[in-house]
Write a protein that holds these residues in place. Structure first.
Motif, PDB file in Angstrom:
ATOM      1  N   TYR A 135      30.059  34.813  31.326  1.00 47.40           N
ATOM      2  CA  TYR A 135      29.617  35.501  32.546  1.00 47.40           C
ATOM      3  C   TYR A 135      29.902  34.653  33.782  1.00 47.40           C
ATOM      4  CZ  TYR A 135      26.969  37.447  28.676  1.00 47.40           C
ATOM      5  OH  TYR A 135      26.617  37.971  27.453  1.00 47.40           O
ATOM      6  N   ARG A 186      30.285  49.175  35.014  1.00 47.73           N
ATOM      7  CA  ARG A 186      31.149  48.509  35.992  1.00 47.73           C
ATOM      8  C   ARG A 186      30.534  48.498  37.397  1.00 47.73           C
ATOM      9  NH1 ARG A 186      36.170  52.135  35.885  1.00 47.73           N
ATOM     10  NH2 ARG A 186      34.485  53.645  35.868  1.00 47.73           N
ATOM     11  N   SER A 221      35.483  45.680  36.420  1.00 48.12           N
ATOM     12  CA  SER A 221      34.734  44.478  36.060  1.00 48.12           C
ATOM     13  C   SER A 221      33.241  44.744  36.244  1.00 48.12           C
ATOM     14  CB  SER A 221      35.202  43.289  36.905  1.00 48.12           C
ATOM     15  OG  SER A 221      35.094  43.587  38.274  1.00 48.12           O
ATOM     16  N   VAL A 222      32.455  43.868  35.649  1.00 49.64           N
ATOM     17  CA  VAL A 222      30.998  44.025  35.616  1.00 49.64           C
ATOM     18  C   VAL A 222      30.413  42.762  36.244  1.00 49.64           C
ATOM     19  CG1 VAL A 222      29.046  44.331  34.020  1.00 49.64           C
ATOM     20  CG2 VAL A 222      31.280  45.262  33.412  1.00 49.64           C
ATOM     21  N   THR A 223      29.348  42.880  37.005  1.00 45.74           N
ATOM     22  CA  THR A 223      28.777  41.648  37.567  1.00 45.74           C
ATOM     23  C   THR A 223      28.092  40.855  36.439  1.00 45.74           C
ATOM     24  OG1 THR A 223      26.607  42.570  38.059  1.00 45.74           O
ATOM     25  CG2 THR A 223      28.265  42.760  39.796  1.00 45.74           C
ATOM     26  N   PRO A 224      28.034  39.545  36.584  1.00 44.96           N
ATOM     27  CA  PRO A 224      27.359  38.739  35.553  1.00 44.96           C
ATOM     28  C   PRO A 224      25.917  39.201  35.336  1.00 44.96           C
ATOM     29  CG  PRO A 224      28.575  37.333  37.070  1.00 44.96           C
ATOM     30  CD  PRO A 224      28.655  38.723  37.635  1.00 44.96           C
ATOM     31  N   CYS A 236      33.553  39.852  33.411  1.00 50.34           N
ATOM     32  CA  CYS A 236      32.214  39.817  34.004  1.00 50.34           C
ATOM     33  C   CYS A 236      32.183  38.897  35.215  1.00 50.34           C
ATOM     34  CB  CYS A 236      31.193  39.362  32.964  1.00 50.34           C
ATOM     35  SG  CYS A 236      31.172  40.412  31.529  1.00 50.34           S
ATOM     36  N   ALA A 271      25.979  42.473  33.409  1.00 47.93           N
ATOM     37  CA  ALA A 271      26.422  42.277  32.027  1.00 47.93           C
ATOM     38  C   ALA A 271      25.262  41.763  31.175  1.00 47.93           C
ATOM     39  CB  ALA A 271      27.593  41.297  31.992  1.00 47.93           C
ATOM     40  N   GLU A 305      33.901  39.527  25.303  1.00 42.45           N
ATOM     41  CA  GLU A 305      33.680  40.909  25.753  1.00 42.45           C
ATOM     42  C   GLU A 305      35.013  41.508  26.132  1.00 42.45           C
ATOM     43  OE1 GLU A 305      34.593  41.376  29.109  1.00 42.45           O
ATOM     44  OE2 GLU A 305      34.846  39.227  29.318  1.00 42.45           O
TER      45      GLU A 305
END
Ligand code: FAD
Ligand code: SF4
Ligand code: SF4
Ligand code: SF4
Length: 407
Positions: A51, A189, A130-133, A73, A136, A154
């Motif tokens: 992350y 996301r 993308s996903v923020t830390p 992430c 996630a 991931e």
């Protein structure tokens, strides 16, 4: 000899590279650095955990092996780092890995004479999002029922966010949940990624991904699309030197890649409509923006991180316009940014993800960008070197737009 528009499956021949797919990206970067085609590589490496993607400035080719693989992430945007810390690549040739938002930021910074594109080599990465830390960790713990610290890998594949983790008995497990399901519950996301319509970054010199790699090469090759003469020259030189091998893509693979790209673009456009409509229109939207921005701490993160905000003398620091020492700042602080940035906003999400007060800055700005584009017929920012709307305005030198030559 390759040419712009050529596509292939490619893979590294270097046993030290453990790539996300075929390792072609790392191999191309390594070849460019070893052979002094570039002086340095700017890419991303894993920090304390998955992350924690960190920017990596690399001058020793051997260090590139440690950077292979994809980190989804995070919220990094690399071009602004080139402007801030590498003197805009004025005197140094830099190869950089770029997602769609990075590629667009590069073009917009170059238009503002903040980055020297002649010294930049862009290796594009297709991007599903993308996903923020924070998100996630939250969704892995609450929705997947898995300890986020036990996750070692991931990926986003076939419409799912998939994690690989070690369970309580020490066994390797994996679990995937559809992105649609996650996003319907407010997870998944980043909101700007949900609105994104730049899936294959053809602004780069070479665009790489896994979409369309099928058959016995699935998971073992990188799908490469050559997007410029510079890209073709690097690809040819690297394959001639034997550091990558390649073959023609399967016809069915090409069709699948095209379909996925268009589905993803349509999904982005649909999400734009939905999220913009939720803001309301006219006076209702303005009132909402005033309410949301009333939490502002005037920390300047949104300005510091935005690739469009690049004036040396920021007008928001003029005491006659925004009174110093007042929190929250008057609404003019935000209005100035809307006026200066909206027509060029590339929807990178930086001003929202990094805002300590969770103000939906990117959503406001992206909505204005799309509406300005529709109203006045401007092209989409970040796709080519067309001058922004503000290039037509006269003003003080270096106030963010007049350093662009009048047409
Ligand atoms: P490798 O040889 O493993 O090299 C990958 C390079 O990318 C390394 O230099 C690494 O440092 C760099 N990198 C890793 N994470 C990032 C990051 N966040 N930002 C910038 N650089 C980074 N391909 C698809 O076809 N469809 C997708 O939906 C898709 N989504 C992606 C989403 C993200 C956030 C990322 C980073 C990549 C995505 N990709 C997608 C691209 C894919 O995962 C591979 O990067 C690509 O196929 C190249 O594979 P490779 O084995 O040649 O790369
Ligand atoms: Fe990828 Fe687009 Fe999100 Fe950038 S804005 S990380 S290109 S989906
Ligand atoms: Fe205000 Fe957020 Fe911008 Fe900081 S990042 S100045 S809190 S809007
Ligand atoms: Fe990115 Fe926000 Fe700037 Fe738009 S306004 S380019 S979303 S930082």
């Amino acid at each position: 000899m390759s040419a712009k528009g050529d596509m292939c499956y490619a893979w590294t021949t270097d046993a030290g590279i453990n790539g996300e797919c075929g390792g072609a990206v790392t191999s191309l970067l390594k070849y460019a650095l070893t052979n002094k085609i570039v002086d340095a590589v700017l890419t991303v490496t894993k920090g304390v955990d998955i992350y924690d993607p960190l920017p990596a400035f690399i001058t020793d080719p051997a260090d590139l092996d440690k950077c292979s693989g994809s980190l989804h992430c995070g919220t990094l945007l690399l071009p602004k780092l080139i402007q801030k810390y590498m003197d805009g690549a004025k005197d140094m040739k830099i190869a950089v890995t770029v997602k769609g938002c990075d590629a667009k930021a590069m073009y917009e910074l170059a238009k503002r004479n903040k980055i020297n594109m002649d010294n930049i080599f862009m290796i594009g990465l297709n991007c599903g999002g993308s996903v923020t830390p924070f998100m996630a960790r939250k969704m892995i713990s609450e929705k997947y029922g898995v300890n986020p610290d036990s996750v070692f890998k991931e990926e986003i594949d076939k419409g799912q966010f998939i994690i690989e983790y070690t369970d309580a008995e020490g066994k390797h497990q994996h679990k995937g949940i559809s992105i649609d399901e996650l996003e319907a519950e407010g997870l998944g996301r980043r909101l700007n990624c949900q609105r994104c319509e730049t899936k294959i970054p053809r602004q780069a010199d070479i665009a790489c991904g896994n979409w369309g790699v099928i058959g016995d090469k699935a998971g073992k090759a990188t799908f490469v699309e050559i997007c410029s003469e510079k890209g073709a020259a690097l690809f040819d030189a690297a394959s001639k030197a034997g550091v990558i091998e390649f073959c023609a893509p399967e016809a069915k693979g090409l069709e699948i890649r095209g379909k996925i790209e268009s589905v993803m673009i349509n999904m982005g456009l649909k999400n734009q409509k939905k999220q913009f409509a939720e803001l309301g229109y006219g006076a209702k939207r303005l009132a909402f923006m005033e309410k949301e921005t009333s939490r502002c701490l005037k920390c300047y993160t949104c300005i510091e991180q935005c690739p469009i905000c690049s004036c040396t003398d920021c007008i928001t620091k003029d005491p006659e316009i925004v009174a110093p020492g007042r929190i929250p700042p008057n609404f003019m602080f935000h209005m100035i940014r809307y006026a200066h940035v909206a027509s060029s906003c590339i929807n990178c999400g930086q001003c929202q993800e990094l805002c300590p007060m969770d103000i939906p800055n990117a959503l406001f700005m992206h909505a204005m960008q799309v509406e300005t584009q529709e109203l006045f017929g401007f092209g989409k920012p970040g796709y080519d070197m067309t001058l922004p709307a503000l290039a037509y305005t006269e003003g003080k030198k270096d106030n963010g737009f007049v350093y662009i030559k009048m047409p």
